[in-house]
Write a protein that holds these residues in place. Structure first.
Motif, PDB file in Angstrom:
ATOM      1  N   ALA A  47    -128.413  80.807  44.066  1.00 16.04           N
ATOM      2  CA  ALA A  47    -128.127  79.425  44.455  1.00 16.04           C
ATOM      3  C   ALA A  47    -127.067  78.847  43.534  1.00 16.04           C
ATOM      4  CB  ALA A  47    -129.396  78.578  44.389  1.00 16.04           C
ATOM      5  N   VAL A  48    -126.306  77.925  44.062  1.00 15.05           N
ATOM      6  CA  VAL A  48    -125.285  77.228  43.271  1.00 15.05           C
ATOM      7  C   VAL A  48    -125.281  75.771  43.709  1.00 15.05           C
ATOM      8  CG1 VAL A  48    -123.472  77.880  44.906  1.00 15.05           C
ATOM      9  CG2 VAL A  48    -122.852  77.209  42.584  1.00 15.05           C
ATOM     10  N   ARG A  49    -125.167  74.868  42.744  1.00 21.03           N
ATOM     11  CA  ARG A  49    -125.187  73.430  43.017  1.00 21.03           C
ATOM     12  C   ARG A  49    -123.817  72.840  42.690  1.00 21.03           C
ATOM     13  NH1 ARG A  49    -130.166  72.578  39.105  1.00 21.03           N
ATOM     14  NH2 ARG A  49    -128.893  74.190  38.105  1.00 21.03           N
ATOM     15  N   ILE A  72    -107.385  65.393  41.197  1.00 23.73           N
ATOM     16  CA  ILE A  72    -108.676  65.969  41.590  1.00 23.73           C
ATOM     17  C   ILE A  72    -108.896  67.201  40.720  1.00 23.73           C
ATOM     18  CG2 ILE A  72    -110.068  66.863  43.488  1.00 23.73           C
ATOM     19  CD1 ILE A  72    -108.102  65.485  45.409  1.00 23.73           C
ATOM     20  N   VAL A  73    -110.020  67.235  40.016  1.00 22.52           N
ATOM     21  CA  VAL A  73    -110.261  68.327  39.071  1.00 22.52           C
ATOM     22  C   VAL A  73    -111.616  68.973  39.335  1.00 22.52           C
ATOM     23  CG1 VAL A  73    -108.824  67.280  37.280  1.00 22.52           C
ATOM     24  CG2 VAL A  73    -111.271  66.790  37.332  1.00 22.52           C
ATOM     25  N   LEU A  74    -111.739  70.207  38.895  1.00 24.84           N
ATOM     26  CA  LEU A  74    -112.978  70.966  39.006  1.00 24.84           C
ATOM     27  C   LEU A  74    -113.547  71.189  37.611  1.00 24.84           C
ATOM     28  CD1 LEU A  74    -115.024  72.735  40.613  1.00 24.84           C
ATOM     29  CD2 LEU A  74    -113.457  74.661  40.243  1.00 24.84           C
ATOM     30  N   LEU A  75    -114.810  70.845  37.434  1.00 25.30           N
ATOM     31  CA  LEU A  75    -115.509  71.040  36.173  1.00 25.30           C
ATOM     32  C   LEU A  75    -116.559  72.125  36.328  1.00 25.30           C
ATOM     33  CD1 LEU A  75    -116.123  67.291  35.230  1.00 25.30           C
ATOM     34  CD2 LEU A  75    -114.159  68.715  34.667  1.00 25.30           C
ATOM     35  N   ARG A  76    -116.650  73.017  35.362  1.00 25.66           N
ATOM     36  CA  ARG A  76    -117.683  74.048  35.321  1.00 25.66           C
ATOM     37  C   ARG A  76    -118.703  73.691  34.256  1.00 25.66           C
ATOM     38  NH1 ARG A  76    -112.862  76.526  36.592  1.00 25.66           N
ATOM     39  NH2 ARG A  76    -112.902  78.351  37.980  1.00 25.66           N
ATOM     40  N   ASN A  77    -119.967  73.859  34.564  1.00 28.10           N
ATOM     41  CA  ASN A  77    -121.025  73.618  33.592  1.00 28.10           C
ATOM     42  C   ASN A  77    -121.111  74.822  32.655  1.00 28.10           C
ATOM     43  OD1 ASN A  77    -123.423  73.237  32.165  1.00 28.10           O
ATOM     44  ND2 ASN A  77    -124.435  72.236  33.886  1.00 28.10           N
ATOM     45  N   VAL A 107    -123.122  79.138  33.803  1.00 25.58           N
ATOM     46  CA  VAL A 107    -122.087  80.039  34.310  1.00 25.58           C
ATOM     47  C   VAL A 107    -122.755  81.288  34.895  1.00 25.58           C
ATOM     48  CG1 VAL A 107    -120.080  81.432  33.722  1.00 25.58           C
ATOM     49  CG2 VAL A 107    -120.421  79.208  32.636  1.00 25.58           C
ATOM     50  N   SER A 108    -122.345  81.683  36.097  1.00 26.12           N
ATOM     51  CA  SER A 108    -122.892  82.873  36.753  1.00 26.12           C
ATOM     52  C   SER A 108    -121.835  83.456  37.674  1.00 26.12           C
ATOM     53  CB  SER A 108    -124.136  82.510  37.564  1.00 26.12           C
ATOM     54  OG  SER A 108    -123.780  81.724  38.698  1.00 26.12           O
ATOM     55  N   PRO A 109    -121.991  84.722  38.094  1.00 27.52           N
ATOM     56  CA  PRO A 109    -121.045  85.285  39.066  1.00 27.52           C
ATOM     57  C   PRO A 109    -120.979  84.472  40.350  1.00 27.52           C
ATOM     58  CG  PRO A 109    -122.368  87.024  38.081  1.00 27.52           C
ATOM     59  CD  PRO A 109    -122.971  85.729  37.620  1.00 27.52           C
ATOM     60  N   VAL A 110    -122.112  83.904  40.759  1.00 25.38           N
ATOM     61  CA  VAL A 110    -122.138  83.103  41.983  1.00 25.38           C
ATOM     62  C   VAL A 110    -121.290  81.847  41.824  1.00 25.38           C
ATOM     63  CG1 VAL A 110    -123.601  81.756  43.537  1.00 25.38           C
ATOM     64  CG2 VAL A 110    -124.391  83.973  42.719  1.00 25.38           C
ATOM     65  N   SER A 111    -121.503  81.114  40.738  1.00 26.35           N
ATOM     66  CA  SER A 111    -120.757  79.871  40.543  1.00 26.35           C
ATOM     67  C   SER A 111    -119.269  80.137  40.327  1.00 26.35           C
ATOM     68  CB  SER A 111    -121.335  79.087  39.368  1.00 26.35           C
ATOM     69  OG  SER A 111    -121.174  79.791  38.153  1.00 26.35           O
ATOM     70  N   GLU A 112    -118.934  81.215  39.630  1.00 22.65           N
ATOM     71  CA  GLU A 112    -117.527  81.527  39.400  1.00 22.65           C
ATOM     72  C   GLU A 112    -116.825  81.921  40.699  1.00 22.65           C
ATOM     73  OE1 GLU A 112    -115.328  81.345  36.709  1.00 22.65           O
ATOM     74  OE2 GLU A 112    -116.957  79.967  36.232  1.00 22.65           O
ATOM     75  N   THR A 113    -117.542  82.641  41.553  1.00 17.54           N
ATOM     76  CA  THR A 113    -116.953  83.039  42.836  1.00 17.54           C
ATOM     77  C   THR A 113    -116.731  81.827  43.724  1.00 17.54           C
ATOM     78  OG1 THR A 113    -118.045  85.191  42.683  1.00 17.54           O
ATOM     79  CG2 THR A 113    -117.206  84.542  44.843  1.00 17.54           C
ATOM     80  N   LEU A 114    -117.702  80.915  43.765  1.00 12.46           N
ATOM     81  CA  LEU A 114    -117.516  79.696  44.555  1.00 12.46           C
ATOM     82  C   LEU A 114    -116.390  78.850  43.964  1.00 12.46           C
ATOM     83  CD1 LEU A 114    -118.225  77.813  46.822  1.00 12.46           C
ATOM     84  CD2 LEU A 114    -120.108  76.898  45.435  1.00 12.46           C
ATOM     85  N   ALA A 115    -116.279  78.821  42.639  1.00 11.24           N
ATOM     86  CA  ALA A 115    -115.187  78.080  42.000  1.00 11.24           C
ATOM     87  C   ALA A 115    -113.834  78.607  42.467  1.00 11.24           C
ATOM     88  CB  ALA A 115    -115.309  78.165  40.479  1.00 11.24           C
ATOM     89  N   GLU A 116    -113.703  79.924  42.578  1.00 14.32           N
ATOM     90  CA  GLU A 116    -112.449  80.507  43.056  1.00 14.32           C
ATOM     91  C   GLU A 116    -112.153  80.076  44.482  1.00 14.32           C
ATOM     92  OE1 GLU A 116    -112.975  84.688  42.598  1.00 14.32           O
ATOM     93  OE2 GLU A 116    -113.002  84.629  40.400  1.00 14.32           O
TER      94      GLU A 116
END
Length: 284
Positions: free
Chosen positions: A97-99, A258-263, A267-276
């Protein structure tokens, strides 16, 4: 209940190749079989499995019958589902899951394409979307990824795009000439509302915030009805509204980032992939 034989997907693959390439010879090359093997497969499909004629043969020309056209649609769907199953089960690490948090502005404009492409690639990932203002989102610690609007020169995180803030009203109305100027804006904690009011104050233009909502669609509905003027970022402007400017007596507004922030704690492979996917989606 009557029972029927199952359909081997290899038969369907050869059948689709024949339909796509117009004949048995070219289809044989595509599926890496001999022409005689393809012919035997189609004979089995017609005579033993479906008991229906699928092809009309005229010399070397091959055309699908009405039954063949029906089967073609089903065959494509079956093969597509088979591919999705294999892709899903061969990528077990992309489960979880990713939020993400985002202002309402970007939901309809950017998220449908981003989430659609992400879901096609990683169908087992659960995505939670939280819609709040940038100010509220910046106070949260439980989100994996956060998309927010920042003032020029005050960017943090990864820049997704820069967007000018523009005045809008419905065509056929002259709401911008009313005084006090009626505004439809987001709630008090919105950056864009503060920028808009400050710009009007600087030029001593009398205004009133006549309508407020946390929903962009509600604000656009009010503006479309000719009840107020709003100021929104260029990327979310619908085609049915008129853009106003200095020629209409309204002040120029600043450009937003407009910016993207990562927690860093989630950090996880799921969140990094969605970030891309998010980064790529905001470039389109």
């Amino acid at each position: 209940m009557a029972t029927y034989p199952g359909i081997d997907t290899e038969l369907l693959r050869s059948f689709v190749a024949i339909a796509d390439h117009g004949g048995f010879t070219r289809a044989a090359d595509v599926v890496n079989r001999t022409q005689s093997a393809i012919s035997m497969q189609m004979k089995r499909l017609e005579d033993d499995v479906l008991e229906r004629q699928l092809f009309e043969r005229d010399g070397r020309q091959v055309r699908l019958t009405a039954e063949g056209q029906v089967l073609l649609g089903y065959a494509r769907r079956i093969l597509k589902l088979q591919g999705e199953v294999i892709t899903t089960l061969r990528q077990p690490h992309m489960v979880g899951a990713v939020r993400i948090g985002t202002p309402d502005d970007y939901v309809m404009r950017f998220l449908p394409g981003i989430l659609s492409r992400f879901a096609q690639a990683y169908p087992l990932v659960q995505v939670e979307v939280h819609c709040e203002s940038s100010t509220q989102l910046l106070q949260r610690q439980d989100l994996d990824l956060t998309i927010v609007t920042r003032k020029p020169g005050d960017e943090i995180g990864q820049l997704l795009r820069q967007d000018p803030l523009l005045w809008l009203e419905a065509p056929g109305f002259d709401v911008h000439e009313q005084r006090p100027l009626p505004l439809a804006m987001f709630n008090n904690d919105c950056f864009c509302r503060a920028w808009t009011c400050n710009a009007l104050d600087a030029q001593e233009i009398d205004y009133r915030v006549a309508y407020t909502s946390p929903s962009l669609s509600a604000i656009m509905a009010v503006v479309s009805a000719g009840l107020a003027v709003t100021a929104q970022m260029q990327s979310v402007i619908p085609p049915d509204l008129r853009v106003l400017g200095e020629a209409d007596g309204l002040p120029k507004l600043p450009q937003s980032s407009i910016v993207l922030l990562r927690n860093p704690h989630n950090v996880s492979p799921v969140s990094e992939t969605l970030a891309e996917h998010i980064v790529e989606g905001f470039r389109l």
